[in-house]
Design a protein around this motif. Structure first.
Motif, PDB file in Angstrom:
ATOM      1  N   SER A 169      -7.789   3.507  -3.257  1.00  0.00           N
ATOM      2  CA  SER A 169      -8.596   3.439  -2.046  1.00  0.00           C
ATOM      3  C   SER A 169      -9.942   4.133  -2.269  1.00  0.00           C
ATOM      4  O   SER A 169     -10.013   5.173  -2.923  1.00  0.00           O
ATOM      5  CB  SER A 169      -7.859   4.118  -0.891  1.00  0.00           C
TER       6      SER A 169
ATOM      7  N   GLU B  32     -15.161  -0.355   1.835  1.00  0.00           N
ATOM      8  CA  GLU B  32     -13.931  -1.056   2.178  1.00  0.00           C
ATOM      9  C   GLU B  32     -13.872  -1.376   3.677  1.00  0.00           C
ATOM     10  O   GLU B  32     -12.914  -1.940   4.141  1.00  0.00           O
ATOM     11  CB  GLU B  32     -12.706  -0.191   1.844  1.00  0.00           C
TER      12      GLU B  32
ATOM     13  N   VAL C 202       0.864  -1.183   0.000  1.00  0.00           N
ATOM     14  CA  VAL C 202       0.000   0.000   0.000  1.00  0.00           C
ATOM     15  C   VAL C 202       0.900   1.233   0.000  1.00  0.00           C
ATOM     16  O   VAL C 202       1.810   1.337   0.813  1.00  0.00           O
ATOM     17  CB  VAL C 202      -0.914   0.004   1.243  1.00  0.00           C
TER      18      VAL C 202
ATOM     19  N   GLN D 184     -11.592   5.522   0.059  1.00  0.00           N
ATOM     20  CA  GLN D 184     -11.692   6.650   0.979  1.00  0.00           C
ATOM     21  C   GLN D 184     -10.856   7.844   0.554  1.00  0.00           C
ATOM     22  O   GLN D 184     -11.204   8.976   0.844  1.00  0.00           O
ATOM     23  CB  GLN D 184     -11.268   6.204   2.387  1.00  0.00           C
TER      24      GLN D 184
ATOM     25  N   SER E 261     -10.566   0.365   6.392  1.00  0.00           N
ATOM     26  CA  SER E 261      -9.620   1.012   5.495  1.00  0.00           C
ATOM     27  C   SER E 261      -8.708  -0.055   4.953  1.00  0.00           C
ATOM     28  O   SER E 261      -8.720  -1.185   5.400  1.00  0.00           O
ATOM     29  CB  SER E 261      -8.797   2.065   6.235  1.00  0.00           C
ATOM     30  N   VAL E 262      -7.897   0.300   3.949  1.00  0.00           N
ATOM     31  CA  VAL E 262      -6.880  -0.642   3.496  1.00  0.00           C
ATOM     32  C   VAL E 262      -5.912  -0.896   4.641  1.00  0.00           C
ATOM     33  O   VAL E 262      -5.604  -0.006   5.406  1.00  0.00           O
ATOM     34  CB  VAL E 262      -6.118  -0.074   2.278  1.00  0.00           C
TER      35      VAL E 262
ATOM     36  N   SER F 289      -3.305   0.390  -3.602  1.00  0.00           N
ATOM     37  CA  SER F 289      -2.915  -0.924  -3.111  1.00  0.00           C
ATOM     38  C   SER F 289      -2.516  -1.780  -4.308  1.00  0.00           C
ATOM     39  O   SER F 289      -3.272  -1.894  -5.280  1.00  0.00           O
ATOM     40  CB  SER F 289      -4.084  -1.570  -2.367  1.00  0.00           C
TER      41      SER F 289
END
Length: 852
Positions: A104, A163, A53, A106, A166-167, A112
């Motif tokens: 992402s 998601e 990421v 967000q 978050s990631v 990613s």
């Protein structure tokens, strides 16, 4: 929340697949093309899935993604995100190699990358390409930033996004990042390149031609990943309005975005000097300051004394002293909760200014997380004050997870205010900072490394005090048979010397000698004005599809914003349009992803797939969990099952000593046995909290609070050693909660702090000390016919011009206020005062230089 700080690499010492990152930057005038090559190698005896990421500029158009395995190159396609994910999973389950790159949901500045089914001993090279425009700085430099640092983004409870939290980011201290970075840049422009500066060490600039219109530069070896790589590029001539027409893709259908020519207009409005020199005496100024734990980080790692919050406090002092009489203001601060100094904005006066400054002096980075949405909602819920245009100044290190939600709120309220944003420190989210200013019709600034915050903020205050440009319209005059479709959102803000970009699709046929003309009309301080730009419709050479991709990115971002505003309605048309433009242009979006699958004749990869999260560099991880904060692996706790369970099930808030204390803890890069003390800490909160609170109230520093605590925790090398008793840990807090040594205040800030709201200074011992004189000497030199305040104010102005002319950007507005006050006094003997003041202070400042 993003967790798992150290497990993979630092605790278990397992090899990481990512070996090196190479970045090549090509800058043409103000457009940058960036090619990143990531080299992976699986040294383990089983197949791997590596997940990395990483940050990218928030306004980048990611337009190419490919992978090379051995002699085979696979070029990724852009597909609808769910379809791409399913194809990736199907490939892995069937033993094929696959690569997935996604943005992402967000924040558009976090990506990613998943590298799947990398067999034992195999290497893979990933090539990622994006294009972006470079922002114009106050000194006409163009800023390029390669984000090398990904700070953890604070994700408020219950914020949206499919998601989930978050990631997941695996992050280690910058000094322990196990892969290397090489970076080279090539700059070309019709104008000579005068210099290239950076916050990192560079090899010397090499010119490629006698005209010095082309140059190359490289990052010096040994970059430590402790900062973003920032380049400032300067050309010898000032920026001029330009237009670049780019031919469409030959294989694309005419009438489509990629099939038609696209024009990129760069406009630099010039306003009349008479209007620019005037400063508004009205406005509602709302300052919103981030007080989350991460604001306690140093502004610059080489000078650890000045923190982000400390610099912000000094900046607020300058801002408050520079506001005009007659305006209104308020100061908000936020963390996990928010506070405001006044229930609603108040009129600026000596009394309200002093009350605000007293509160600002006591502000620390002690409000926990980074929840900016609620204070913004509260500000927007306050009714606007008639004839007082609202100007919002946001100071943050940009570590938030709900970026798109925040920007949507600002856009929704863009008709009632202008928003000026400031990204503080390394790793501040460019998507957040630029998005706030763009949607709020204001201006964005980034303060990193050795930058001083004050001059950049004061430039934005000058913008805010200038009359707002209104009634902006853009009209096109094109040859018969040629029509235009504007792809950019309407221009909502124009600032002197700042670039405005317009992308447009040109449809139809015209002769190659044909010309077009665009006219931008607007009203400034009641005066109608316009700027015109004539341009050739002949396509430029050698631009590839750069302009088309930037135009596609602009259109995609506008459509994504529209989709968020209409979310909840049943209409899926906007999302479908985003996917269509993204797939057609090859530029990523929030609804699409790049997918590449190696469908060659090679054998399927055998064996169970092991997931490895590749660490991302970070400066200091603010505590999101006790596990992250103390850098340990719960599985290394041997037989301490109760402690392991306690650690796994506890968030920092349930274990914390006190919110003021926990944000000061830094992650120790070495794995330690400190985890065995967690349970002791968790059971002693009640005893710890009053001790910490009382020490902090009496002036103890949070940074020093835990030095002995760290020593005791770090000393637990023996896995069977019992943790210290809770009361011993508390004594560690107490030993270090001592009064910090006071550092001398900056002489400029000392003088500024003494100025009254009206603009004048008073003659007292504090002013004499700030001028480096005794009160007796200052009074002795005063002409007898002049009152004390006039004499004091003239002395302050002489000192500023005589000793701090290099910092004029910081004090110019408050000096203008002082000059206005002096004029209003109709004081006699000003010439005599200036001469006497020069003698006293040892200066030679002319009366006209002071503005008198």
């Amino acid at each position: 929340m993003m967790v798992n700080c150290c497990g993979l690499l630092t605790a278990n010492k397992e090899p990481v697949p990512l070996k090196s990152v190479g970045v090549e930057l090509e800058v043409r005038d103000h457009v940058a093309t960036v090619v990143s090559t990531l080299n992976y190698e699986n040294k383990e005896d089983k197949p791997l899935e590596a997940v990395f990421v990483f940050p990218l500029p928030g306004d980048a158009a990611v337009c190419h993604f490919s992978a090379t395995i051995g002699q085979t190159q696979i070029v990724a396609e852009v597909k609808e995100k769910q379809e791409a994910r399913e194809e990736y999973d199907d490939a892995l389950s069937s033993g094929q190699q696959a690569f997935l790159l996604e943005e992402s949901e967000q924040s558009p500045d976090i990506f990613s990358l998943s590298v799947g089914s990398l067999p034992p001993g195999e290497s893979a090279s990933i090539r990622l390409e994006y294009v972006t425009e470079l922002a114009v700085q106050a000194d006409d430099g163009l800023r390029f930033c390669l984000p090398a640092v990904l700070n953890p983004r604070y994700q408020p409870q219950g914020s949206g996004g499919s998601e989930g939290a978050s990631v997941q980011v695996t992050s280690v201290p910058a000094s322990l990042v196990p892969y290397s970075l090489s970076f080279s840049a090539r700059v070309s422009s019709p104008r000579p390149v005068s210099k290239v500066e950076s916050n990192c060490s560079l090899d010397p600039l090499q010119y490629l031609n006698p005209e010095q219109t082309q140059a190359t530069v490289k990052l010096a070896a040994g970059h430590k990943f402790d900062r973003d790589v920032e380049l400032l590029i300067y050309y010898k001539d000032a920026h001029q309005p330009t237009a670049v027409v780019e031919a469409g893709q030959a294989s694309a259908k005419p009438g489509t975005l990629m099939g038609d020519p696209v024009v990129m207009l760069s406009l630099y409005p010039e306003f009349p000097q008479a209007v620019m020199s005037s400063v508004a005496s009205c406005g509602e100024f709302v300052f919103l300051l981030d007080r989350s734990g991460s604001m306690d980080c140093p502004m610059d790692r080489s000078k650890r004394r000045e923190t982000r919050i400390g610099s912000a406090r000094d900046t607020l002092l300058l801002l408050l002293k520079s506001l005009p009489m007659g305006c209104y203001f308020n100061i908000y601060s936020f963390g996990s909760s928010f506070q405001h100094i006044f229930p609603k904005s108040v009129e600026y006066s000596q009394k309200t200014m002093e009350e605000a400054l007293k509160t600002v002096e006591e502000m620390g980075a002690d409000l926990g997380g980074t929840e900016i949405l609620n204070p913004l909602k509260h500000i927007y819920s306050q009714p606007c004050i008639p004839n007082q245009p609202r100007q919002l100044f946001v100071f943050t290190d940009g570590e938030v997870g709900n970026t798109k939600e925040v920007i949507s709120l600002v856009k929704k309220n863009s008709g009632s205010h202008r928003c000026f944003s400031f990204g503080i420190g390394e790793g501040a989210s460019s998507a957040l900072i630029n998005g706030l200013a763009k949607e709020g019709g204001g201006h964005a600034q980034f303060i990193t490394g050795t930058d001083r915050m004050q001059p950049k903020v004061m430039q934005s205050l000058r913008f805010a005090l200038q009359p707002a440009v209104v009634d902006i319209s853009v009209t096109w005059d094109l040859p018969k048979g040629v029509s235009v479709t504007v792809l950019s959102p309407p221009i909502t803000a124009l600032f002197q010397g700042q670039r405005s970009l317009i992308y447009a699709q040109l449809t139809g046929e015209s002769s190659k000698a044909a010309e077009g003309c665009v006219t931008v009309k607007y009203s400034l301080a009641g005066h109608p004005s316009q700027n015109q730009l004539h341009f050739s419709l002949k396509p430029a050479e050698d631009t590839g599809l750069t302009v088309h991709r930037l135009a596609a990115r602009t259109l995609i971002r506008s459509l994504e914003m529209e989709e968020r505003e209409r979310r909840g309605e049943q209409d899926k048309g906007v999302k479908k349009k985003v996917v269509e433009v993204s797939v057609q242009s090859g530029v990523s979006s929030v609804f699409t992803a790049f997918i590449a699958v190696n469908k060659g004749d090679g054998e399927a990869v055998q064996g169970p797939l092991v997931r490895r999260n590749v660490p991302t560099p970070r400066l200091m991880m603010m505590a999101c969990s006790m596990q992250r904060m103390l850098c340990f692996d719960p599985d290394s706790l041997n037989g301490h099952k109760m402690i392991k369970q306690s650690v796994r099930n506890s968030s920092l808030r349930s274990l914390s000593l006190h919110e003021d204390c926990y944000s000061a803890l830094q992650c120790d890069p070495e794995p330690c046995g400190a985890s065995r003390s967690i349970h002791a800490l968790s059971t002693s909160r009640a005893a710890a909290e009053p001790a910490c609170k009382s020490k902090l109230k009496s002036g103890g520093s949070t940074a020093g609070l835990f030095s002995n605590l760290r020593k005791k925790l770090g000393a637990l090398k023996n896995p069977h050693q019992m943790p210290p008793e809770p009361q011993d840990l508390l004594s560690s807090c107490n030993e270090d909660c001592t009064e910090p040594k006071q550092t001398p205040r900056d002489p400029l800030l000392q003088l500024v702090s003494l100025q009254k709201a009206s603009g004048c200074w008073v003659l007292d011992p504090a002013l004499a000390a700030a001028l480096g004189k005794t009160r007796k000497k200052v009074e002795k030199r005063k002409p007898s016919s002049v009152n004390q305040e006039v004499w004091a104010t003239i002395l302050a102005l002489i000192w500023l011009h005589g000793f701090k002319v290099d910092a004029q950007d910081e004090w110019q507005l408050l000096a203008m206020k002082a000059v206005s006050w002096l004029r209003a006094q109709n004081a006699s003997c000003v010439t005599e005062c200036v001469e006497a003041g020069n003698v006293l202070l040892g200066c030679n400042v002319k009366k006209d230089v002071l503005g008198l």
